[in-house]
Design a protein around this motif. Structure first.
Motif, PDB file in Angstrom:
ATOM      1  N   PHE A 117      27.624  31.340  36.518  1.00  0.00           N
ATOM      2  CA  PHE A 117      28.370  32.390  37.195  1.00  0.00           C
ATOM      3  C   PHE A 117      29.490  31.811  38.052  1.00  0.00           C
ATOM      4  CE2 PHE A 117      24.061  34.261  36.695  1.00  0.00           C
ATOM      5  CZ  PHE A 117      24.414  35.253  35.805  1.00  0.00           C
ATOM      6  N   VAL A 118      30.616  32.534  38.059  1.00  0.00           N
ATOM      7  CA  VAL A 118      31.751  32.206  38.924  1.00  0.00           C
ATOM      8  C   VAL A 118      32.148  33.490  39.640  1.00  0.00           C
ATOM      9  CG1 VAL A 118      34.135  31.425  39.049  1.00  0.00           C
ATOM     10  CG2 VAL A 118      32.584  30.401  37.372  1.00  0.00           C
ATOM     11  N   GLY A 119      32.132  33.474  40.969  1.00  0.00           N
ATOM     12  CA  GLY A 119      32.528  34.662  41.699  1.00  0.00           C
ATOM     13  C   GLY A 119      31.927  34.702  43.090  1.00  0.00           C
ATOM     14  N   PRO A 120      32.251  35.741  43.825  1.00  0.00           N
ATOM     15  CA  PRO A 120      33.037  36.919  43.424  1.00  0.00           C
ATOM     16  C   PRO A 120      34.527  36.614  43.288  1.00  0.00           C
ATOM     17  CG  PRO A 120      32.552  37.023  45.759  1.00  0.00           C
ATOM     18  CD  PRO A 120      31.810  35.828  45.237  1.00  0.00           C
ATOM     19  N   GLY A 121      35.218  37.561  42.653  1.00  0.00           N
ATOM     20  CA  GLY A 121      36.638  37.394  42.430  1.00  0.00           C
ATOM     21  C   GLY A 121      37.515  38.175  43.374  1.00  0.00           C
ATOM     22  N   MET A 122      36.939  39.187  44.044  1.00  0.00           N
ATOM     23  CA  MET A 122      37.773  40.018  44.914  1.00  0.00           C
ATOM     24  C   MET A 122      36.934  40.725  45.958  1.00  0.00           C
ATOM     25  SD  MET A 122      38.753  43.108  42.262  1.00  0.00           S
ATOM     26  CE  MET A 122      39.289  41.900  41.039  1.00  0.00           C
ATOM     27  N   SER A 123      37.614  41.127  47.021  1.00  0.00           N
ATOM     28  CA  SER A 123      36.993  41.896  48.096  1.00  0.00           C
ATOM     29  C   SER A 123      37.128  43.383  47.805  1.00  0.00           C
ATOM     30  CB  SER A 123      37.676  41.568  49.424  1.00  0.00           C
ATOM     31  OG  SER A 123      39.029  42.030  49.400  1.00  0.00           O
ATOM     32  N   TRP A 124      36.422  44.201  48.578  1.00  0.00           N
ATOM     33  CA  TRP A 124      36.520  45.646  48.413  1.00  0.00           C
ATOM     34  C   TRP A 124      37.939  46.155  48.664  1.00  0.00           C
ATOM     35  CZ3 TRP A 124      34.304  49.669  46.253  1.00  0.00           C
ATOM     36  CH2 TRP A 124      34.689  50.949  46.651  1.00  0.00           C
ATOM     37  N   PRO A 125      38.634  45.761  49.729  1.00  0.00           N
ATOM     38  CA  PRO A 125      40.013  46.260  49.911  1.00  0.00           C
ATOM     39  C   PRO A 125      40.922  45.909  48.745  1.00  0.00           C
ATOM     40  CG  PRO A 125      39.208  45.319  51.960  1.00  0.00           C
ATOM     41  CD  PRO A 125      38.203  44.965  50.902  1.00  0.00           C
ATOM     42  N   GLU A 126      40.750  44.717  48.159  1.00  0.00           N
ATOM     43  CA  GLU A 126      41.575  44.342  47.011  1.00  0.00           C
ATOM     44  C   GLU A 126      41.252  45.209  45.803  1.00  0.00           C
ATOM     45  OE1 GLU A 126      42.169  39.612  48.133  1.00  0.00           O
ATOM     46  OE2 GLU A 126      40.433  40.253  46.960  1.00  0.00           O
ATOM     47  N   ALA A 142      46.555  33.905  52.944  1.00  0.00           N
ATOM     48  CA  ALA A 142      45.569  33.844  51.867  1.00  0.00           C
ATOM     49  C   ALA A 142      44.253  34.465  52.314  1.00  0.00           C
ATOM     50  CB  ALA A 142      45.338  32.402  51.437  1.00  0.00           C
ATOM     51  N   THR A 143      43.615  35.208  51.422  1.00  0.00           N
ATOM     52  CA  THR A 143      42.281  35.737  51.665  1.00  0.00           C
ATOM     53  C   THR A 143      41.285  34.891  50.896  1.00  0.00           C
ATOM     54  OG1 THR A 143      43.121  37.981  51.977  1.00  0.00           O
ATOM     55  CG2 THR A 143      40.785  37.749  51.478  1.00  0.00           C
ATOM     56  N   VAL A 144      40.293  34.349  51.610  1.00  0.00           N
ATOM     57  CA  VAL A 144      39.282  33.490  51.006  1.00  0.00           C
ATOM     58  C   VAL A 144      37.901  33.984  51.431  1.00  0.00           C
ATOM     59  CG1 VAL A 144      40.815  31.486  50.919  1.00  0.00           C
ATOM     60  CG2 VAL A 144      39.372  31.859  52.938  1.00  0.00           C
ATOM     61  N   CYS A 145      36.862  33.457  50.768  1.00  0.00           N
ATOM     62  CA  CYS A 145      35.504  33.906  51.073  1.00  0.00           C
ATOM     63  C   CYS A 145      34.581  32.716  51.285  1.00  0.00           C
ATOM     64  CB  CYS A 145      34.986  34.819  49.966  1.00  0.00           C
ATOM     65  SG  CYS A 145      34.559  33.976  48.431  1.00  0.00           S
ATOM     66  N   ASP A 146      33.346  33.024  51.694  1.00  0.00           N
ATOM     67  CA  ASP A 146      32.383  31.975  52.027  1.00  0.00           C
ATOM     68  C   ASP A 146      31.331  31.765  50.939  1.00  0.00           C
ATOM     69  OD1 ASP A 146      30.957  34.314  52.315  1.00  0.00           O
ATOM     70  OD2 ASP A 146      30.144  33.845  54.305  1.00  0.00           O
ATOM     71  N   GLU A 147      31.602  32.240  49.717  1.00  0.00           N
ATOM     72  CA  GLU A 147      30.661  32.054  48.603  1.00  0.00           C
ATOM     73  C   GLU A 147      31.102  30.844  47.770  1.00  0.00           C
ATOM     74  OE1 GLU A 147      28.231  31.429  46.177  1.00  0.00           O
ATOM     75  OE2 GLU A 147      27.588  33.275  47.172  1.00  0.00           O
ATOM     76  N   VAL A 178      47.159  31.572  48.266  1.00  0.00           N
ATOM     77  CA  VAL A 178      48.157  32.543  48.703  1.00  0.00           C
ATOM     78  C   VAL A 178      48.641  33.374  47.514  1.00  0.00           C
ATOM     79  CG1 VAL A 178      50.468  32.836  49.687  1.00  0.00           C
ATOM     80  CG2 VAL A 178      48.899  31.150  50.670  1.00  0.00           C
ATOM     81  N   ALA A 179      48.911  32.705  46.398  1.00  0.00           N
ATOM     82  CA  ALA A 179      49.414  33.400  45.215  1.00  0.00           C
ATOM     83  C   ALA A 179      48.404  34.413  44.690  1.00  0.00           C
ATOM     84  CB  ALA A 179      49.772  32.384  44.119  1.00  0.00           C
ATOM     85  N   VAL A 180      47.117  34.047  44.674  1.00  0.00           N
ATOM     86  CA  VAL A 180      46.079  34.973  44.204  1.00  0.00           C
ATOM     87  C   VAL A 180      46.038  36.214  45.094  1.00  0.00           C
ATOM     88  CG1 VAL A 180      43.601  35.301  43.895  1.00  0.00           C
ATOM     89  CG2 VAL A 180      44.685  33.209  43.087  1.00  0.00           C
ATOM     90  N   THR A 181      46.094  35.996  46.412  1.00  0.00           N
ATOM     91  CA  THR A 181      46.074  37.128  47.339  1.00  0.00           C
ATOM     92  C   THR A 181      47.264  38.045  47.109  1.00  0.00           C
ATOM     93  OG1 THR A 181      44.921  35.779  48.991  1.00  0.00           O
ATOM     94  CG2 THR A 181      46.015  37.786  49.769  1.00  0.00           C
ATOM     95  N   ARG A 182      48.423  37.473  46.942  1.00  0.00           N
ATOM     96  CA  ARG A 182      49.633  38.270  46.703  1.00  0.00           C
ATOM     97  C   ARG A 182      49.540  39.002  45.363  1.00  0.00           C
ATOM     98  NH1 ARG A 182      54.261  33.905  48.716  1.00  0.00           N
ATOM     99  NH2 ARG A 182      54.022  34.318  50.959  1.00  0.00           N
ATOM    100  N   ALA A 183      48.970  38.341  44.377  1.00  0.00           N
ATOM    101  CA  ALA A 183      48.840  38.976  43.066  1.00  0.00           C
ATOM    102  C   ALA A 183      47.958  40.221  43.140  1.00  0.00           C
ATOM    103  CB  ALA A 183      48.263  37.982  42.061  1.00  0.00           C
ATOM    104  N   LEU A 184      46.844  40.117  43.863  1.00  0.00           N
ATOM    105  CA  LEU A 184      45.885  41.214  43.912  1.00  0.00           C
ATOM    106  C   LEU A 184      46.317  42.352  44.825  1.00  0.00           C
ATOM    107  CD1 LEU A 184      42.484  39.281  43.990  1.00  0.00           C
ATOM    108  CD2 LEU A 184      43.748  40.144  42.018  1.00  0.00           C
TER     109      LEU A 184
END
Length: 223
Positions: A99-108, A191-196, A214-220
């Protein structure tokens, strides 16, 4: 692309079950589907010779490709981000043996669901479809009170579940079979990052560089 699936309530039932939660083992009771037909459709979805692919265009000019990776011996559901500011396609999440993830937050997730590209979403996906197709990539420990009714409304629209509120509650709050719900934070660079640690967005150099975060955050988010 596999548009034929998008109009089928049984597809959506089978798709959200990829989240892997405990407590939704009886698809007939949970979603009101015919078991024989569900098995037939499942065989199509996981056919080694045909990989269903669903593309969700983003406001940022990027795309998330949702791929049923039906490789014999290596099955999985992949969420792949393409974006001009990234040096290569990025696997945001993978529901598979490794498994790889999570990929996004709820706001995204909510931003993507509610704000399609200005030019229009040519994939036949409305807000409910975008929400549910991306839902297995979600992992957020800080869900708002509106999360369950929002997912329940999408389930009510796209499936035949007799109790969409219960299903939404189970999908969002029961323990998952893979990554745990993550805590997300926005860094000073945007950039938005997580602790998983299983996430590509864990915020350490061996997963993504700072510029890629940063690019991933902007993309989403389309910012």
């Amino acid at each position: 692309m596999a548009p034929v699936f998008l109009d089928d309530p049984v597809f959506w039932a089978l798709h959200v079950l990829q989240i892997g939660v405990i407590g939704l083992t009886d698809i007939e009771e949970a979603f009101g589907v015919d078991i024989a037909y569900a098995e037939e459709l499942e065989n199509q979805m996981f056919d080694h010779n045909h990989w269903p692919v669903f593309t969700v265009p983003l406001r940022s000019t990027g795309n998330i490709h949702v791929i049923y990776r039906n490789l014999d011996g290596d099955m999985g559901l992949d969420y792949v981000l393409t974006y001009p500011d990234l040096p290569h396609d990025l696997g945001l999440a993978a529901v598979a043996a490794d498994f790889v993830g999570p990929g996004m937050s709820w706001p995204e997730l909510l931003t993507i669901a509610n704000h399609p590209p200005a030019a229009g979403d040519r994939t036949r996906m409305d807000a409910a479809s975008r929400l549910l197709i991306l839902l297995p990539a979600l992992g957020d420990a800080d869900l708002p009170d509106t999360a369950v009714p929002t997912v329940a409304a999408a389930l009510s629209e796209l499936t035949s579940s007799p109790d969409p509120d219960h299903i939404a509650e189970t999908l969002l709050h029961n323990d998952k079979a893979y990554w745990r719900p993550a805590t997300w934070e926005q860094l000073s660079n945007g950039a938005t990052v997580c602790d998983e640690p299983r996430s590509r967005r864990y915020g350490v150099p061996w997963e993504c560089t700072t510029d890629q975060d940063v690019a991933v955050t902007r993309a989403l988010t389309g910012t």
